[in-house]
Design a protein around this motif. Structure first.
Motif, PDB file in Angstrom:
ATOM      1  N   ALA A  89       2.370 -53.872 -76.027  1.00  0.00           N
ATOM      2  CA  ALA A  89       2.098 -52.662 -76.878  1.00  0.00           C
ATOM      3  C   ALA A  89       1.449 -51.590 -75.938  1.00  0.00           C
ATOM      4  O   ALA A  89       1.274 -51.571 -74.650  1.00  0.00           O
ATOM      5  N   GLY A  90       1.513 -50.020 -76.627  1.00  0.00           N
ATOM      6  CA  GLY A  90       1.173 -49.087 -75.721  1.00  0.00           C
ATOM      7  C   GLY A  90      -0.275 -48.801 -75.571  1.00  0.00           C
ATOM      8  O   GLY A  90      -1.030 -49.586 -76.212  1.00  0.00           O
ATOM      9  N   TYR A  91      -0.681 -47.748 -74.998  1.00  0.00           N
ATOM     10  CA  TYR A  91      -2.205 -47.496 -74.618  1.00  0.00           C
ATOM     11  C   TYR A  91      -2.974 -47.287 -75.954  1.00  0.00           C
ATOM     12  O   TYR A  91      -2.608 -46.600 -76.570  1.00  0.00           O
ATOM     13  N   GLY A  92      -4.173 -47.969 -75.954  1.00  0.00           N
ATOM     14  CA  GLY A  92      -5.012 -47.956 -77.277  1.00  0.00           C
ATOM     15  C   GLY A  92      -4.551 -48.792 -78.480  1.00  0.00           C
ATOM     16  O   GLY A  92      -5.038 -48.378 -79.348  1.00  0.00           O
ATOM     17  N   ARG A  93      -3.442 -49.588 -78.170  1.00  0.00           N
ATOM     18  CA  ARG A  93      -2.819 -50.223 -79.144  1.00  0.00           C
ATOM     19  C   ARG A  93      -3.352 -51.795 -79.200  1.00  0.00           C
ATOM     20  O   ARG A  93      -3.435 -52.328 -78.000  1.00  0.00           O
ATOM     21  N   GLY A  94      -3.968 -52.238 -80.111  1.00  0.00           N
ATOM     22  CA  GLY A  94      -3.674 -53.749 -80.264  1.00  0.00           C
ATOM     23  C   GLY A  94      -2.396 -54.410 -80.652  1.00  0.00           C
ATOM     24  O   GLY A  94      -1.593 -53.722 -80.834  1.00  0.00           O
ATOM     25  N   ARG A  95      -2.431 -55.840 -81.036  1.00  0.00           N
ATOM     26  CA  ARG A  95      -0.881 -56.181 -81.666  1.00  0.00           C
ATOM     27  C   ARG A  95      -1.016 -55.833 -83.043  1.00  0.00           C
ATOM     28  O   ARG A  95       0.126 -56.026 -83.778  1.00  0.00           O
ATOM     29  N   GLY A  96      -1.966 -55.319 -83.703  1.00  0.00           N
ATOM     30  CA  GLY A  96      -1.812 -54.911 -85.007  1.00  0.00           C
ATOM     31  C   GLY A  96      -1.787 -55.941 -86.015  1.00  0.00           C
ATOM     32  O   GLY A  96      -2.318 -57.404 -85.846  1.00  0.00           O
ATOM     33  N   LEU A  97      -1.064 -55.817 -87.304  1.00  0.00           N
ATOM     34  CA  LEU A  97      -0.757 -56.808 -88.431  1.00  0.00           C
ATOM     35  C   LEU A  97       0.372 -57.333 -88.208  1.00  0.00           C
ATOM     36  O   LEU A  97       1.372 -56.803 -87.806  1.00  0.00           O
ATOM     37  N   PRO A  98       0.691 -58.657 -88.468  1.00  0.00           N
ATOM     38  CA  PRO A  98       2.077 -59.320 -88.600  1.00  0.00           C
ATOM     39  C   PRO A  98       2.651 -58.473 -89.438  1.00  0.00           C
ATOM     40  O   PRO A  98       2.551 -58.064 -90.637  1.00  0.00           O
ATOM     41  N   GLY A  99       3.994 -58.469 -88.942  1.00  0.00           N
ATOM     42  CA  GLY A  99       4.988 -57.398 -89.717  1.00  0.00           C
ATOM     43  C   GLY A  99       5.181 -56.003 -89.449  1.00  0.00           C
ATOM     44  O   GLY A  99       6.129 -55.411 -89.987  1.00  0.00           O
ATOM     45  N   GLU A 100       4.391 -55.583 -88.408  1.00  0.00           N
ATOM     46  CA  GLU A 100       4.455 -54.147 -88.136  1.00  0.00           C
ATOM     47  C   GLU A 100       5.643 -53.843 -87.228  1.00  0.00           C
ATOM     48  O   GLU A 100       6.091 -52.837 -87.370  1.00  0.00           O
ATOM     49  N   ARG A 101       5.916 -54.966 -86.394  1.00  0.00           N
ATOM     50  CA  ARG A 101       7.014 -54.736 -85.464  1.00  0.00           C
ATOM     51  C   ARG A 101       8.014 -55.843 -85.780  1.00  0.00           C
ATOM     52  O   ARG A 101       8.098 -57.119 -84.992  1.00  0.00           O
ATOM     53  N   LEU A 102       9.226 -55.331 -86.308  1.00  0.00           N
ATOM     54  CA  LEU A 102      10.177 -56.382 -86.730  1.00  0.00           C
ATOM     55  C   LEU A 102      11.424 -56.352 -86.203  1.00  0.00           C
ATOM     56  O   LEU A 102      12.477 -57.219 -86.662  1.00  0.00           O
TER      57      LEU A 102
END
Length: 329
Positions: A89-102
């Motif tokens: 992921a890019g700078y300042g980002r965590g992995r987020g929530l499941p389903g954000e990147r599909l």
């Protein structure tokens, strides 16, 4: 923002000498040896409302054996092994929530999305702390920046390499067909992995961060480079150690050691990661590897785009190119 860097004709020939520490290879070999050992710590199903994909919450051992979180997602109901895309992921980002990147699992790939240690909360949530402190600035990019051993990106790059090992250890992944992919900081991590892992199937990098860093610091005040500039504006005596530390993380030096096929995406109006810095990596990709020819590589240029690059147009090109690389028949 009008085009501000070199012309496209100059960019296609731009292959500058980048400061390379004499002990670069030894430094990274020792770093990765220090992280060696069993990689998977925990893999547990993650309930979601998505019926077409299955997701697992993965914890793997990163730098120093420290736990790093990731999402593992694959098409639901698909038996057998699949090629895997390890995404950074890019700078300042965590992995987020499941389903954000599909995109990748919907396209038929296994997908491991690595959390960025200590970067949660600016753009997306994360679950991986960075339990280290060292002299440096408050921004992620300046943590421990006075010495290579202490620098934040030494830890993050090590995590990224270990993420490839974790993907290969997961059920349903073809270990011979693992791809490193990312945009911006993630693109820089993909290049670093390409230089440190010699048997990747492919690399996808767009607008890569931390390439030809010395030039980037001269060209842009945009963050994250701007955070280094602002640190040096206060700590004027720190320029020499900072530049030395950054030389161990330069994407051009990693790219020169890469062996996997690679596709680049570059926006010519990108003031965050200037185009000449990305072309410096592209034009020297694989140059230091042994063999009769450099690895297969291609670049897609977006003259009227900045850091966003080609967006969905480029994603479609990535999908088509990756199919030809992984399944040439």
């Amino acid at each position: 923002m009008p085009a501000f860097d070199l012309s496209i004709e100059q960019l296609r020939r731009y292959a500058p000498a980048v400061a390379e520490p004499a002990d670069f290879d030894e430094f990274w070999q020792a770093t990765l040896v220090g992280a060696a050992g069993p990689v998977l710590i925990d893999v547990r199903p993650e309930p979601t409302e998505l019926r077409l994909v299955d997701t697992w919450d993965v914890t793997f051992a990163g730098f120093g054996g420290e736990p790093v979180r990731a999402w593992y997602t694959r098409p639901a109901g698909v038996a057998g092994t699949l090629p895997a895309v390890v995404e950074y992921a890019g700078y300042g980002r965590g992995r987020g929530l499941p389903g954000e990147r599909l995109t990748w699992p919907v396209a038929g790939y296994a997908h491991l999305l690595m959390d960025n240690r200590g970067q949660s909360g600016e753009y997306a949530v994360g679950d991986t702390p960075d339990p280290h402190g060292a002299p440096g600035g408050p921004a992620v990019v300046t943590r421990g920046i006075l010495a290579p051993d202490d620098y934040y990106y030494r830890r993050l790059v090590t995590d990224a390499v270990r993420a490839v090992e974790a993907a290969r250890a997961l059920p349903g992944v073809d270990p011979a067909r693992v791809v490193a992919a990312g945009n911006s900081q993630g693109g820089g991590l993909a290049l670093a992995v390409a230089g440190l892992v010699n048997d990747l199937a492919a690399v996808l990098t767009t607008a890569p961060f931390l390439c030809h860093v010395q030039r980037a610091l001269d060209l842009t005040d945009a963050s994250p480079y701007g955070e280094i500039v602002r640190y040096l504006a206060v700590h004027r005596e720190a320029e020499e150690p900072v530049r030395r530390t950054l030389s161990y993380l330069d994407g051009v030096t990693f790219a020169r050691r890469a062996t996997a096929p690679a596709q680049f995406g570059i926006g010519l109006r990108d003031t965050v990661c200037p185009p000449s810095t990305a072309f410096a990596a592209y034009n020297q990709y694989g140059a230091a590897t042994e063999g009769p020819a450099t690895p297969l590589r291609e670049v897609h240029v977006y003259p009227f785009n900045g850091h966003e690059g080609g967006e969905a147009v480029h994603t479609r090109r990535q999908l088509r190119w990756l199919r030809t690389v992984l399944d040439p028949a």
